[in-house]
Each structure stands twice: as C-alpha cells, then as structure tokens.
Motif scaffolding. Structure first.
Motif, short mmCIF file in Angstrom:
data_model
loop_
_atom_site.label_atom_id
_atom_site.label_comp_id
_atom_site.label_asym_id
_atom_site.label_seq_id
_atom_site.Cartn_x
_atom_site.Cartn_y
_atom_site.Cartn_z
N VAL A 90 -6.89 -5.16 -22.93
CA VAL A 90 -7.68 -4.07 -22.38
C VAL A 90 -8.16 -3.13 -23.49
N GLY A 91 -9.43 -2.79 -23.45
CA GLY A 91 -10.01 -1.91 -24.46
C GLY A 91 -10.78 -2.65 -25.53
N ASP A 92 -10.48 -3.94 -25.71
CA ASP A 92 -11.24 -4.71 -26.70
C ASP A 92 -12.66 -4.96 -26.19
N TYR A 93 -13.59 -5.06 -27.12
CA TYR A 93 -15.00 -5.19 -26.74
C TYR A 93 -15.75 -6.06 -27.74
N VAL A 94 -16.94 -6.45 -27.33
CA VAL A 94 -17.86 -7.15 -28.21
C VAL A 94 -19.26 -6.65 -27.89
N ARG A 95 -20.10 -6.50 -28.93
CA ARG A 95 -21.49 -6.09 -28.76
C ARG A 95 -22.38 -7.12 -29.44
N PHE A 96 -23.50 -7.39 -28.80
CA PHE A 96 -24.47 -8.35 -29.35
C PHE A 96 -25.86 -7.78 -29.16
N SER A 97 -26.65 -7.74 -30.26
CA SER A 97 -28.01 -7.20 -30.21
C SER A 97 -29.02 -8.23 -30.67
N LYS A 98 -30.16 -8.25 -30.01
CA LYS A 98 -31.27 -9.11 -30.43
C LYS A 98 -32.58 -8.58 -29.87
N PRO A 99 -33.69 -8.80 -30.57
CA PRO A 99 -34.99 -8.44 -30.01
C PRO A 99 -35.40 -9.47 -28.96
N ILE A 100 -36.10 -9.01 -27.93
CA ILE A 100 -36.64 -9.91 -26.92
C ILE A 100 -38.09 -10.20 -27.29
N ALA A 101 -38.31 -11.34 -27.89
CA ALA A 101 -39.63 -11.69 -28.43
C ALA A 101 -40.53 -12.32 -27.37
N ASP A 102 -41.82 -12.31 -27.64
CA ASP A 102 -42.79 -12.93 -26.74
C ASP A 102 -42.49 -14.42 -26.58
N THR A 103 -42.05 -15.07 -27.66
CA THR A 103 -41.72 -16.49 -27.58
C THR A 103 -40.52 -16.73 -26.68
N ASP A 104 -39.56 -15.77 -26.65
CA ASP A 104 -38.42 -15.87 -25.74
C ASP A 104 -38.89 -15.87 -24.29
N VAL A 105 -39.81 -14.94 -23.99
CA VAL A 105 -40.31 -14.79 -22.62
C VAL A 105 -41.09 -16.03 -22.20
N SER A 106 -41.95 -16.53 -23.08
CA SER A 106 -42.74 -17.73 -22.77
C SER A 106 -41.84 -18.94 -22.55
N ALA A 107 -40.85 -19.11 -23.43
CA ALA A 107 -39.94 -20.25 -23.30
C ALA A 107 -39.11 -20.13 -22.02
N PHE A 108 -38.65 -18.92 -21.70
CA PHE A 108 -37.85 -18.73 -20.49
C PHE A 108 -38.67 -19.03 -19.25
N ALA A 109 -39.93 -18.62 -19.23
CA ALA A 109 -40.80 -18.90 -18.09
C ALA A 109 -40.93 -20.40 -17.89
N ARG A 110 -41.09 -21.13 -18.99
CA ARG A 110 -41.25 -22.58 -18.91
C ARG A 110 -39.96 -23.25 -18.44
N VAL A 111 -38.84 -22.84 -19.00
CA VAL A 111 -37.56 -23.48 -18.68
C VAL A 111 -37.10 -23.14 -17.26
N SER A 112 -37.24 -21.87 -16.87
CA SER A 112 -36.73 -21.43 -15.57
C SER A 112 -37.71 -21.67 -14.43
N GLY A 113 -39.01 -21.74 -14.75
CA GLY A 113 -40.02 -21.86 -13.72
C GLY A 113 -40.50 -20.52 -13.19
N ASP A 114 -39.95 -19.41 -13.71
CA ASP A 114 -40.37 -18.07 -13.28
C ASP A 114 -41.61 -17.67 -14.06
N THR A 115 -42.78 -17.94 -13.47
CA THR A 115 -44.05 -17.67 -14.14
C THR A 115 -44.73 -16.42 -13.58
N ASN A 116 -43.94 -15.48 -13.11
CA ASN A 116 -44.48 -14.21 -12.61
C ASN A 116 -45.41 -13.63 -13.66
N ARG A 117 -46.64 -13.29 -13.26
CA ARG A 117 -47.64 -12.79 -14.18
C ARG A 117 -47.23 -11.46 -14.82
#
Length: 218
Positions: A90-117
């Motif tokens: 209890v009390g131990d933690y982990v933090r992870f940071s990354k930028p959310i790039a346009d390529t991440d969003v495009s790839a996720f849309a393709r992989v997940s099928g969520d193509t919401n405009r």
C-alpha cells in the motif's frame, strides 16, 4: 468513444476515400516502423535486399534474448516508488507519461473500428462542443495499462472502472498514475488509477484490481 456514423451531408467533411487512405498510410507506416525496429533489435534484417544469398553471407551474430528487447520511445517517461517486488505494498505507485500523437489516434481508429469523426476530422470536430479533435477515451485509458505493466513483477488485469472527466487533445502529453490502496491477498491489489492531461487536470479517474506475480525464474 461515440459510435455515431459519419454524416454524409457535412460539406466540410473530408471525403471518406481520402480519409481512409490517409489513415491507412499512417497505420501501415506505424506498423512497418514498429516491425523494422523490432527486427533490428533482434539482429534481423527487415528487407529482402539484405537477405543473405550464399551460406558464407549468413550473419552468425546471436540475437539478443527477447527479454532484453526495449519496447519504448524517447518521449515515454516512467517513475515508480519501488523496484523491489518483495516490498510492494500500500502506498507504492507507478507513473507513465507519453504524448498522444495523431498517428496513435489514426492507428487506434483502424484497430478498434472507432472511426468517430470527432477524433479524425478537424473541420468536423471544430463545430462540436470540444472545438477541435480529441483522442479516443479508451486510447487515453490505455496509458493506465501501460503504467500497470511497469510495476515490479508481472501484472494481470482483473477489473478496471473508469470515469472520463475531460477531453485530451491530439498532441497533448498525458500521465497515468496507479497507486496501491489495498492488499486483497493472493497477490491481488486494488489501485487508484488516474490520468492527468497536459493542463494538470484529471481527465480519467478510476479503480483497478490486478494480480501482481513475481517475475518468472525468481
């Protein structure tokens, strides 16, 4: 994460063919780059031209063990309270940071099928309540899983509750933080999980239950 279908009557919308062509290029390029990087890390060539044509041309260099391959990016940052599995509590933690790039969003849309405009078309998104494109909520929530994977040991998800409290803009850097709040026994833990956006505001709040096992061979 809406499942709305594209509005064919929107004059500002990018034609579907052009949109999917652009997305496909991003996805294919991302996959090729990731594949080439993995092959290079393992000591293999990724192109047919580099393949040996004679027995004497075979590269006898021993590939690095899979466990030593670093799946990461220079823009990813990790911090954790302990590197010792045996003292995890209890009390131990982990933090992870990354930028959310346009390529991440495009790839996720393709992989997940969520193509919401809302996620893919800037002109369309500007006329929504968000005033511009935002990343998929589940894509951003994936940084929680990335953080959990960096706890000492082997982490296995049992459950995850999420509350989305704010949008994330494309290009924004987010930070997922997971803190152990309860030991449940049998290597099971309950954690408070949050994701903080680039403006230091909470964009996702929730709770996870995981199993954290000792690394094999220890």
């Amino acid at each position: 994460m809406s499942s709305q279908c594209p509005d064919a009557d929107n004059a500002n919308a990018t034609p579907a063919t052009e949109q999917w062509t652009s997305i496909s290029k991003h996805v294919v390029n991302s996959y090729l780059e990731a594949n080439n990087a993995l092959l290079a890390a393992m000591g293999f060539s990724s192109t047919a031209e580099d393949a040996p044509t004679t027995e004497s041309a075979v590269d006898t260099t021993t590939p690095s063990p899979t466990a030593e391959i670093a799946f990461g990016d220079e823009n990813w940052v990790m911090e954790r309270s302990t590197d010792d599995y045996d003292t995890l509590g209890v009390g131990d933690y982990v933090r992870f940071s990354k930028p959310i790039a346009d390529t991440d969003v495009s790839a996720f849309a393709r992989v997940s099928g969520d193509t919401n405009r809302l996620h893919l078309e800037s002109d369309f998104a500007e006329d929504t309540q968000f005033g511009g494109q935002i990343a998929h909520g589940t894509l951003v929530a994936g940084t929680i899983s990335a953080a959990l994977a960096r706890l000492p040991g082997v982490t296995v998800y049992l459950s995850q509750d999420l509350e989305f409290t704010g949008p994330v803009r494309i290009g924004e850097t987010v930070t997922a933080e997971c803190e152990i709040v309860e030991e449940l026994g049998g290597d099971r833990y309950r954690l408070h999980t949050t994701v903080i956006g680039g403006d230091d505001e909470t964009v996702i709040d929730g709770e996870a239950v995981v199993i954290i096992n000792e690394l094999p061979g220890k």
